[in-house]
Design a protein around this motif. Sequence first.
Motif, PDB file in Angstrom:
ATOM      1  N   ARG A  46      99.741 -42.384  67.491  1.00 55.85           N
ATOM      2  CA  ARG A  46     100.591 -41.234  67.844  1.00 55.85           C
ATOM      3  C   ARG A  46     100.182 -39.985  67.077  1.00 55.85           C
ATOM      4  N   GLY A  47      99.788 -40.169  65.838  1.00 57.84           N
ATOM      5  CA  GLY A  47      99.358 -39.041  65.020  1.00 57.84           C
ATOM      6  C   GLY A  47      98.113 -38.362  65.558  1.00 57.84           C
ATOM      7  N   ARG A  48      97.273 -39.104  66.250  1.00 60.82           N
ATOM      8  CA  ARG A  48      96.028 -38.565  66.799  1.00 60.82           C
ATOM      9  C   ARG A  48      96.127 -38.259  68.291  1.00 60.82           C
ATOM     10  N   GLY A  49      97.143 -38.787  68.975  1.00 60.65           N
ATOM     11  CA  GLY A  49      97.243 -38.622  70.424  1.00 60.65           C
ATOM     12  C   GLY A  49      96.568 -39.768  71.150  1.00 60.65           C
ATOM     13  N   SER A  50      95.333 -40.010  70.823  1.00 62.13           N
ATOM     14  CA  SER A  50      94.610 -41.205  71.259  1.00 62.13           C
ATOM     15  C   SER A  50      93.569 -41.471  70.180  1.00 62.13           C
ATOM     16  N   ILE A  51      93.095 -42.712  70.157  1.00 57.84           N
ATOM     17  CA  ILE A  51      92.215 -43.109  69.062  1.00 57.84           C
ATOM     18  C   ILE A  51      91.327 -44.247  69.545  1.00 57.84           C
ATOM     19  N   SER A  52      90.124 -44.298  69.065  1.00 55.50           N
ATOM     20  CA  SER A  52      89.247 -45.426  69.400  1.00 55.50           C
ATOM     21  C   SER A  52      89.570 -46.593  68.462  1.00 55.50           C
ATOM     22  N   VAL A  53      89.100 -47.753  68.826  1.00 58.75           N
ATOM     23  CA  VAL A  53      89.311 -48.924  67.975  1.00 58.75           C
ATOM     24  C   VAL A  53      88.665 -48.705  66.608  1.00 58.75           C
ATOM     25  N   GLY A  54      87.474 -48.121  66.592  1.00 62.68           N
ATOM     26  CA  GLY A  54      86.794 -47.842  65.322  1.00 62.68           C
ATOM     27  C   GLY A  54      87.577 -46.875  64.456  1.00 62.68           C
ATOM     28  N   GLU A  55      88.142 -45.852  65.084  1.00 63.69           N
ATOM     29  CA  GLU A  55      88.958 -44.887  64.338  1.00 63.69           C
ATOM     30  C   GLU A  55      90.229 -45.545  63.818  1.00 63.69           C
ATOM     31  N   LEU A  56      90.802 -46.444  64.623  1.00 60.68           N
ATOM     32  CA  LEU A  56      91.994 -47.177  64.177  1.00 60.68           C
ATOM     33  C   LEU A  56      91.657 -48.014  62.946  1.00 60.68           C
ATOM     34  N   VAL A  92      86.408 -47.288  73.822  1.00 62.05           N
ATOM     35  CA  VAL A  92      87.696 -47.475  74.471  1.00 62.05           C
ATOM     36  C   VAL A  92      88.729 -46.729  73.646  1.00 62.05           C
ATOM     37  N   ASP A  93      89.508 -45.873  74.299  1.00 61.09           N
ATOM     38  CA  ASP A  93      90.562 -45.137  73.609  1.00 61.09           C
ATOM     39  C   ASP A  93      91.895 -45.853  73.769  1.00 61.09           C
ATOM     40  N   LEU A  94      92.700 -45.747  72.741  1.00 57.71           N
ATOM     41  CA  LEU A  94      94.031 -46.351  72.730  1.00 57.71           C
ATOM     42  C   LEU A  94      95.077 -45.250  72.769  1.00 57.71           C
ATOM     43  N   THR A  95      96.057 -45.396  73.638  1.00 58.89           N
ATOM     44  CA  THR A  95      97.182 -44.465  73.698  1.00 58.89           C
ATOM     45  C   THR A  95      98.472 -45.269  73.738  1.00 58.89           C
ATOM     46  N   LEU A  96      99.554 -44.630  73.333  1.00 58.72           N
ATOM     47  CA  LEU A  96     100.839 -45.319  73.315  1.00 58.72           C
ATOM     48  C   LEU A  96     101.493 -45.313  74.692  1.00 58.72           C
TER      49      LEU A  96
END
Length: 130
Positions: A46-56, A92-96
Motif C-alpha cells: 500500500r505504501g508503494r501502490g504496487s510492488i514487485s516480489v523482489g521489492e517486497l 510480476v507486480d503486486l497490488t492490494l
Amino acid sequence: MQIDDTDYQALAAFRRALREFAAFSEQEARRAGLTPQQHQAILAIRGRGSISVGELAAELLIRPNSALELAGRLVKAGMVARTDADDDRRRVDLTLTEKAEALLFELSTAHLTELRRRKDLLKMLLARLE
C-alpha cells in the motif's frame, strides 16, 4: 564520544518502546486474522501502490523466495492481486484488493492511535539522544 548513564537509560527505554509497539502490532495483526508478516507486506504494498516480489523482499528484509511464498499466500487469501509489469515481462507486480485495503485501514487506524498515545514518550526519548 562520551556515553553516560542517561544515554544508556534513553537507549534502553527506546528499545523497550519499540518492542512494546512491535508486540502491539503483532497482536493487532493476529486479531485481524493476519500474521504479522502479512500485515507488514500489505502495508509495504500500500505504501508503494504496487510492488514487485523482489521489492517486497527488500522492504521486509526477507529472501526473494520467501517473498514469493508470502505473496502466494496473500493472493490465495484474496488480499493481493498479481499483474504482469508493463515494462518487464519477467516481473510480476503486486497490488492490494479491496478486502486488503479495508483490513489495512482498520489496522492502520489502530496503529496511528497507539503511536499518538506514545507520542510524548517517543519525543522525550529522542530528545534525550540529542
